[in-house]
Write a protein that holds these residues in place. Structure first.
Motif, mmCIF file in Angstrom:
data_model
loop_
_atom_site.group_PDB
_atom_site.id
_atom_site.type_symbol
_atom_site.label_atom_id
_atom_site.label_comp_id
_atom_site.label_asym_id
_atom_site.label_seq_id
_atom_site.Cartn_x
_atom_site.Cartn_y
_atom_site.Cartn_z
ATOM 1 N N GLN A 179 0.822 -1.206 0.000
ATOM 2 C CA GLN A 179 0.000 0.000 0.000
ATOM 3 C C GLN A 179 0.859 1.260 0.000
ATOM 4 O OE1 GLN A 179 -3.390 0.158 2.613
ATOM 5 N NE2 GLN A 179 -3.831 -2.021 2.369
ATOM 6 N N LEU A 180 1.983 1.219 0.693
ATOM 7 C CA LEU A 180 2.884 2.375 0.687
ATOM 8 C C LEU A 180 3.454 2.611 -0.710
ATOM 9 C CD1 LEU A 180 4.862 1.925 4.036
ATOM 10 C CD2 LEU A 180 2.881 3.375 3.588
ATOM 11 N N ILE A 181 3.763 1.532 -1.417
ATOM 12 C CA ILE A 181 4.272 1.667 -2.785
ATOM 13 C C ILE A 181 3.186 2.231 -3.696
ATOM 14 C CG2 ILE A 181 5.075 0.366 -4.803
ATOM 15 C CD1 ILE A 181 6.569 -1.471 -2.811
ATOM 16 N N PHE A 182 1.948 1.756 -3.526
ATOM 17 C CA PHE A 182 0.839 2.269 -4.336
ATOM 18 C C PHE A 182 0.588 3.745 -4.027
ATOM 19 C CE2 PHE A 182 -3.928 2.650 -4.834
ATOM 20 C CZ PHE A 182 -3.889 2.820 -6.213
ATOM 21 N N ALA A 183 0.580 4.100 -2.737
ATOM 22 C CA ALA A 183 0.403 5.505 -2.356
ATOM 23 C C ALA A 183 1.516 6.360 -2.950
ATOM 24 C CB ALA A 183 0.379 5.632 -0.832
ATOM 25 N N SER A 184 2.723 5.832 -2.963
ATOM 26 C CA SER A 184 3.855 6.570 -3.531
ATOM 27 C C SER A 184 3.678 6.763 -5.030
ATOM 28 C CB SER A 184 5.169 5.835 -3.253
ATOM 29 O OG SER A 184 5.453 5.851 -1.870
ATOM 30 N N MET A 185 3.170 5.734 -5.705
ATOM 31 C CA MET A 185 2.908 5.863 -7.140
ATOM 32 C C MET A 185 1.936 7.014 -7.389
ATOM 33 S SD MET A 185 1.011 3.255 -9.760
ATOM 34 C CE MET A 185 -0.575 4.025 -9.427
ATOM 35 N N LEU A 186 0.881 7.093 -6.562
ATOM 36 C CA LEU A 186 -0.089 8.170 -6.714
ATOM 37 C C LEU A 186 0.549 9.529 -6.428
ATOM 38 C CD1 LEU A 186 -3.270 6.611 -5.025
ATOM 39 C CD2 LEU A 186 -2.642 6.622 -7.448
ATOM 40 N N MET A 187 1.393 9.574 -5.400
ATOM 41 C CA MET A 187 2.031 10.846 -5.043
ATOM 42 C C MET A 187 3.008 11.292 -6.132
ATOM 43 S SD MET A 187 1.692 13.023 -2.551
ATOM 44 C CE MET A 187 1.529 12.523 -0.842
ATOM 45 N N PHE A 188 3.771 10.353 -6.688
ATOM 46 C CA PHE A 188 4.669 10.692 -7.796
ATOM 47 C C PHE A 188 3.861 11.168 -9.006
ATOM 48 C CE2 PHE A 188 7.994 7.843 -5.804
ATOM 49 C CZ PHE A 188 8.942 8.837 -5.640
ATOM 50 N N GLN A 189 2.685 10.600 -9.196
ATOM 51 C CA GLN A 189 1.839 11.019 -10.318
ATOM 52 C C GLN A 189 1.381 12.461 -10.123
ATOM 53 O OE1 GLN A 189 -1.238 8.221 -11.247
ATOM 54 N NE2 GLN A 189 -1.564 9.079 -13.293
ATOM 55 N N ILE A 190 1.057 12.823 -8.884
ATOM 56 C CA ILE A 190 0.707 14.224 -8.601
ATOM 57 C C ILE A 190 1.883 15.128 -8.951
ATOM 58 C CG2 ILE A 190 0.077 15.886 -6.807
ATOM 59 C CD1 ILE A 190 -1.306 13.551 -5.333
ATOM 60 N N ASP A 191 3.090 14.720 -8.538
ATOM 61 C CA ASP A 191 4.294 15.497 -8.859
ATOM 62 C C ASP A 191 4.398 15.744 -10.362
ATOM 63 O OD1 ASP A 191 5.024 15.475 -6.193
ATOM 64 O OD2 ASP A 191 6.586 13.966 -6.413
ATOM 65 N N GLU A 192 4.217 14.686 -11.135
ATOM 66 C CA GLU A 192 4.368 14.794 -12.598
ATOM 67 C C GLU A 192 3.305 15.692 -13.195
ATOM 68 O OE1 GLU A 192 4.302 10.835 -14.148
ATOM 69 O OE2 GLU A 192 6.089 10.205 -13.029
ATOM 70 N N ILE A 193 2.065 15.554 -12.718
ATOM 71 C CA ILE A 193 0.977 16.375 -13.263
ATOM 72 C C ILE A 193 1.191 17.837 -12.918
ATOM 73 C CG2 ILE A 193 -1.498 16.811 -13.140
ATOM 74 C CD1 ILE A 193 -1.848 13.775 -12.580
ATOM 75 N N VAL A 194 1.573 18.111 -11.679
ATOM 76 C CA VAL A 194 1.814 19.495 -11.251
ATOM 77 C C VAL A 194 2.975 20.093 -12.027
ATOM 78 C CG1 VAL A 194 2.585 20.936 -9.318
ATOM 79 C CG2 VAL A 194 0.799 19.224 -8.958
ATOM 80 N N ALA A 195 4.053 19.326 -12.188
ATOM 81 C CA ALA A 195 5.219 19.819 -12.941
ATOM 82 C C ALA A 195 4.843 20.108 -14.386
ATOM 83 C CB ALA A 195 6.362 18.814 -12.863
ATOM 84 N N SER A 196 4.070 19.212 -14.988
ATOM 85 C CA SER A 196 3.645 19.401 -16.373
ATOM 86 C C SER A 196 2.756 20.625 -16.496
ATOM 87 C CB SER A 196 2.899 18.157 -16.861
ATOM 88 O OG SER A 196 2.403 18.341 -18.151
ATOM 89 N N SER A 197 1.879 20.819 -15.531
ATOM 90 C CA SER A 197 0.983 21.975 -15.529
ATOM 91 C C SER A 197 1.764 23.275 -15.392
ATOM 92 C CB SER A 197 -0.031 21.845 -14.392
ATOM 93 O OG SER A 197 -0.835 22.981 -14.301
ATOM 94 N N ASP A 198 2.788 23.268 -14.529
ATOM 95 C CA ASP A 198 3.620 24.469 -14.335
ATOM 96 C C ASP A 198 4.393 24.796 -15.613
ATOM 97 O OD1 ASP A 198 2.728 24.661 -11.769
ATOM 98 O OD2 ASP A 198 4.516 23.748 -10.856
ATOM 99 N N ASN A 199 4.856 23.771 -16.304
ATOM 100 C CA ASN A 199 5.620 23.979 -17.549
ATOM 101 C C ASN A 199 4.750 24.521 -18.663
ATOM 102 O OD1 ASN A 199 7.998 23.075 -16.386
ATOM 103 N ND2 ASN A 199 7.703 20.955 -17.040
ATOM 104 N N ASN A 200 3.467 24.164 -18.632
ATOM 105 C CA ASN A 200 2.562 24.589 -19.699
ATOM 106 C C ASN A 200 1.910 25.935 -19.417
ATOM 107 O OD1 ASN A 200 3.020 22.240 -21.155
ATOM 108 N ND2 ASN A 200 1.334 21.129 -20.169
ATOM 109 N N SER A 201 2.045 26.431 -18.201
ATOM 110 C CA SER A 201 1.387 27.696 -17.853
ATOM 111 C C SER A 201 2.303 28.889 -18.095
ATOM 112 C CB SER A 201 0.940 27.676 -16.400
ATOM 113 O OG SER A 201 2.020 27.453 -15.536
#
Length: 201
Positions: A179-201
């Motif tokens: 579950q910790l690995i799955f939660a980490s996958m979700l958290m890393f996904q947030i990182d990627e989405i936020v980073a991508s959003s910042d790059n596109n703004s």
């Protein structure tokens, strides 16, 4: 005990058997006392084996820690190492929920009713006007990725966050790490989405 540690350290296992045979010595009048030399060597052997077991367990856990997101490590690592496996997993998903609440408040600072858990995930990854866009919603593939991401996060909140509070469910060490690995996958996904959003703004 010697048999149990034979797979960890065979020489010490054999030595413990020899020490067992010399641990007690007979003195006149049919009395027995502890052979202090054999006793001391037994303690030394057990300390060595204990150190090896501890090192093996630490290496096993540490070997997985590189898969965990820093925020998940921060809130869950000590609980996991202390054996509070259910609480460690629970804290991981609470941390995801907390992070997405912060993003919700950043977009809607005047909102008085901030959603929580599954409803929050559905708002953050909404089909229309999402707070986070997981895929390019102008394409079918992007829509599918975005929708699938919403289901992943909403499902995690519904199925995994705070199970113990609702059903008093206890989970073991391996399930907790999964579950910790799955939660980490979700958290890393947030990182990627936020980073991508910042790059596109």
């Amino acid at each position: 005990m010697a048999q149990q540690i034979s797979s960890i350290n065979a020489p010490i296992s054999n030595h413990l058997i020899d020490l067992k045979n010399n641990l007690f010595i007979e003195i006149p009048y049919q009395c027995f006392c502890i052979n202090q030399i054999a006793y001391g060597q037994t303690i030394e052997c057990l300390e060595v084996v204990k150190g090896q077991i501890f090192a093996t367990n630490q290496t096993g856990d540490r070997g997985l820690c590189h898969l965990l997101h820093p925020d998940i490590l921060r809130v869950s690592e000590k609980l996991y190492r202390d054996g509070s496996y259910s609480e460690a997993a629970c804290r991981a998903f609470i941390e995801i929920n907390s992070r997405l609440k912060s993003l919700y408040r950043a977009k809607y600072p005047d909102s008085e009713n901030v959603p929580d858990g599954q409803p929050l995930m559905n708002k953050v990854f909404a089909e229309n006007d999402p707070i986070l866009e997981a895929g390019d919603r102008t394409t079918q593939t992007g829509k599918d990725i975005h929708s699938g991401t919403r289901f992943l996060f909403a499902g995690a909140m519904a199925a995994l966050r705070n199970q113990k509070a609702h059903e008093n469910i206890e989970i073991g060490k391996d399930d907790s790490m999964r579950q910790l690995i799955f939660a980490s996958m979700l958290m890393f996904q947030i990182d990627e989405i936020v980073a991508s959003s910042d790059n596109n703004s």
